[in-house]
Enzyme design. Structure first.
Site, PDB file in Angstrom:
ATOM      1  N   LYS A   1      -3.868   6.314   1.417  1.00 26.97           N
ATOM      2  CA  LYS A   1      -5.018   7.011   1.751  1.00 26.97           C
ATOM      3  C   LYS A   1      -4.949   7.120   3.359  1.00 26.97           C
ATOM      4  O   LYS A   1      -5.172   8.247   3.763  1.00 26.97           O
ATOM      5  CB  LYS A   1      -6.304   6.386   1.460  1.00 26.97           C
TER       6      LYS A   1
ATOM      7  N   ARG B   1      -7.592  -6.656  -6.173  1.00 27.25           N
ATOM      8  CA  ARG B   1      -8.160  -5.329  -5.499  1.00 27.25           C
ATOM      9  C   ARG B   1      -7.670  -4.185  -6.401  1.00 27.25           C
ATOM     10  O   ARG B   1      -8.630  -3.274  -6.714  1.00 27.25           O
ATOM     11  CB  ARG B   1      -7.687  -5.031  -4.229  1.00 27.25           C
TER      12      ARG B   1
ATOM     13  N   ARG C   1       3.927  -3.910   3.053  1.00 24.30           N
ATOM     14  CA  ARG C   1       3.000  -3.248   4.238  1.00 24.30           C
ATOM     15  C   ARG C   1       2.954  -4.170   5.555  1.00 24.30           C
ATOM     16  O   ARG C   1       2.817  -5.389   5.373  1.00 24.30           O
ATOM     17  CB  ARG C   1       1.741  -3.156   3.818  1.00 24.30           C
TER      18      ARG C   1
ATOM     19  N   ARG D   1      -1.385  -7.997   6.330  1.00 25.81           N
ATOM     20  CA  ARG D   1      -2.745  -8.285   6.178  1.00 25.81           C
ATOM     21  C   ARG D   1      -2.917  -9.407   5.284  1.00 25.81           C
ATOM     22  O   ARG D   1      -2.241  -9.718   4.415  1.00 25.81           O
ATOM     23  CB  ARG D   1      -3.330  -6.839   5.332  1.00 25.81           C
TER      24      ARG D   1
ATOM     25  N   ARG E   1     -16.880   3.515  -2.421  1.00 25.25           N
ATOM     26  CA  ARG E   1     -16.046   2.747  -3.238  1.00 25.25           C
ATOM     27  C   ARG E   1     -17.071   2.096  -4.537  1.00 25.25           C
ATOM     28  O   ARG E   1     -16.656   1.674  -5.536  1.00 25.25           O
ATOM     29  CB  ARG E   1     -15.665   1.578  -2.669  1.00 25.25           C
TER      30      ARG E   1
HETATM   31  P1  AMP Z   1      -9.104  -1.222   2.503  1.00 22.05           P
HETATM   32  O1  AMP Z   1      -8.521  -1.185   3.756  1.00 22.05           O
HETATM   33  O2  AMP Z   1      -9.723  -0.055   2.197  1.00 22.05           O
HETATM   34  O3  AMP Z   1      -8.341  -1.659   1.358  1.00 22.05           O
HETATM   35  O4  AMP Z   1     -10.450  -2.135   2.460  1.00 22.05           O
HETATM   36  C1  AMP Z   1     -10.133  -3.629   2.869  1.00 22.05           C
HETATM   37  C2  AMP Z   1     -11.438  -4.450   2.266  1.00 22.05           C
HETATM   38  O5  AMP Z   1     -12.530  -3.982   3.150  1.00 22.05           O
HETATM   39  C3  AMP Z   1     -11.633  -4.148   0.929  1.00 22.05           C
HETATM   40  O6  AMP Z   1     -10.936  -4.963  -0.160  1.00 22.05           O
HETATM   41  C4  AMP Z   1     -12.969  -4.680   0.661  1.00 22.05           C
HETATM   42  O7  AMP Z   1     -13.461  -6.053   0.879  1.00 22.05           O
HETATM   43  C5  AMP Z   1     -13.798  -3.906   1.992  1.00 22.05           C
HETATM   44  N1  AMP Z   1     -13.978  -2.458   1.913  1.00 22.05           N
HETATM   45  C6  AMP Z   1     -13.716  -1.623   2.567  1.00 22.05           C
HETATM   46  N2  AMP Z   1     -14.434  -0.507   2.248  1.00 22.05           N
HETATM   47  C7  AMP Z   1     -15.414  -0.861   1.393  1.00 22.05           C
HETATM   48  C8  AMP Z   1     -16.138  -0.159   0.513  1.00 22.05           C
HETATM   49  N3  AMP Z   1     -16.677   1.023   0.931  1.00 22.05           N
HETATM   50  N4  AMP Z   1     -17.246  -0.878   0.078  1.00 22.05           N
HETATM   51  C9  AMP Z   1     -17.023  -2.180   0.134  1.00 22.05           C
HETATM   52  N5  AMP Z   1     -15.991  -3.218   0.424  1.00 22.05           N
HETATM   53  C10 AMP Z   1     -15.289  -2.313   1.176  1.00 22.05           C
END
Ligand code: AMP
Length: 286
Positions: A66, A232, A177, A221, A143
């Site tokens: 994404k 996740r 990654r 990460r 989300r």
């Molecule tokens: P991502 O980089 O999008 O995989 O996000 C990393 C982490 O941030 C996720 O696993 C969640 O813990 C938190 N996170 C990111 N976006 C959201 C969202 N819209 N709602 C809730 N938690 C989020």
């Protein structure tokens, strides 16, 4: 909610806050409203830039890409790419008041509370607005159905792009990654060669290797370990997959199966979004 109202700034924050407390907010408070009964904007052909800029959402499992494709599209369309995961990581690394609370949640692969996410997002939108930004490509948000409903109450989403990739490849990609701790650029060390199986087509992706100046500064990460990636993915299935259906019912969802790495996927994505000659059309109109 009182603590929340202190954290939120005016405009976006007050709109989000009112929606969080389930009060209906008119879209016209922040921008002209399109007729809800009208068909969603087909990508680009009905260029919204006369009234406002593109407001798009990118959905897809962790590791699907994404961030990569949303940031390329944001450069092409001239709108900011806003990834809530980045906002969460910035907050984590700032050692601010929320960072302790966030670290535990994120490193367990769980979702952060809506209140915190709306707080971070509204701050980001307002900072952008004060710099003259308009429109957005949201990545990693919404989300949950609740987040999608609240977003619908505060603004109009034109298009939702749902990126898809088979699960074994998603896991390999997350584990490969890396990020340069100095320049912040993302890379991927995984060389993917997944055979066709269970109806999934064969897929190959070349690694995206760092240049020499970054290779000694690569970090992973904390939530890109195998157990957390699997968690996740489970959380995505349970809480985020319903969001796909939410937008599908609104007729806004464009599904895109990634055929391979960036060189194969990017031109096909542009084609799917009817953006293949967007640059030419824009300069012709200028
Ligand atoms: P991502 O980089 O999008 O995989 O996000 C990393 C982490 O941030 C996720 O696993 C969640 O813990 C938190 N996170 C990111 N976006 C959201 C969202 N819209 N709602 C809730 N938690 C989020």
């Amino acid at each position: 909610m009182a603590a929340l109202s202190r954290l939120f700034k005016p405009q976006f924050s007050s709109l989000f806050q009112r929606s969080l407390s389930t009060t209906t907010v008119s879209v016209s408070e922040i921008q002209p409203q399109r007729d809800k009964s009208s068909k969603p904007l087909p990508p680009i052909t009905d260029d919204p830039q006369g009234s406002r800029n593109f407001q798009w959402v990118f959905l897809g499992c962790p590791g699907v890409g994404k961030g990569t494709y949303a940031s390329r599209l944001s450069a092409l369309l001239g709108v900011p790419h806003i990834a809530t995961g980045d906002l969460v990581r910035d907050e984590l690394s700032s050692s601010g008041p929320l960072s302790h609370q966030l670290e535990e949640v994120v490193n367990q692969g769980k979702l952060v509370s809506d209140e915190i996410i709306f707080n971070l997002l509204s701050k980001r939108l307002e900072a952008g607005e004060s710099k003259g930004e308009s429109g957005f490509i949201l990545d990693g948000f919404p989300r949950t159905i609740r987040q999608a409903e609240i977003l619908d109450e505060v603004t109009e989403i034109d298009l939702v792009v749902n990126l898809k990739l088979r699960e074994d490849v998603l896991i390999e990609k997350c584990l490969g990654r890396r990020i340069c701790s100095e320049c912040g650029k993302g890379f991927n060390l995984a060389s993917i060669n997944a055979k066709a199986e269970n109806g999934d087509p064969e897929i190959t992706m070349a690694p995206l290797l760092p240049p020499p100046q970054c290779s000694s500064k690569l970090i992973t990460r904390a939530d890109d370990t195998e157990p957390v990636v699997r968690k996740r993915l489970r959380v995505y299935k349970e809480q985020s997959e319903p969001v796909e259906d939410y937008y599908r019912k609104q007729g806004k969802l464009t599904e895109f199966n990634l055929p391979g790495g960036i060189p194969e996927s990017w031109p096909k994505l542009l084609e799917a979004l009817h953006l293949d000659d967007y640059g030419d059309r824009k300069s012709a109109a200028a």
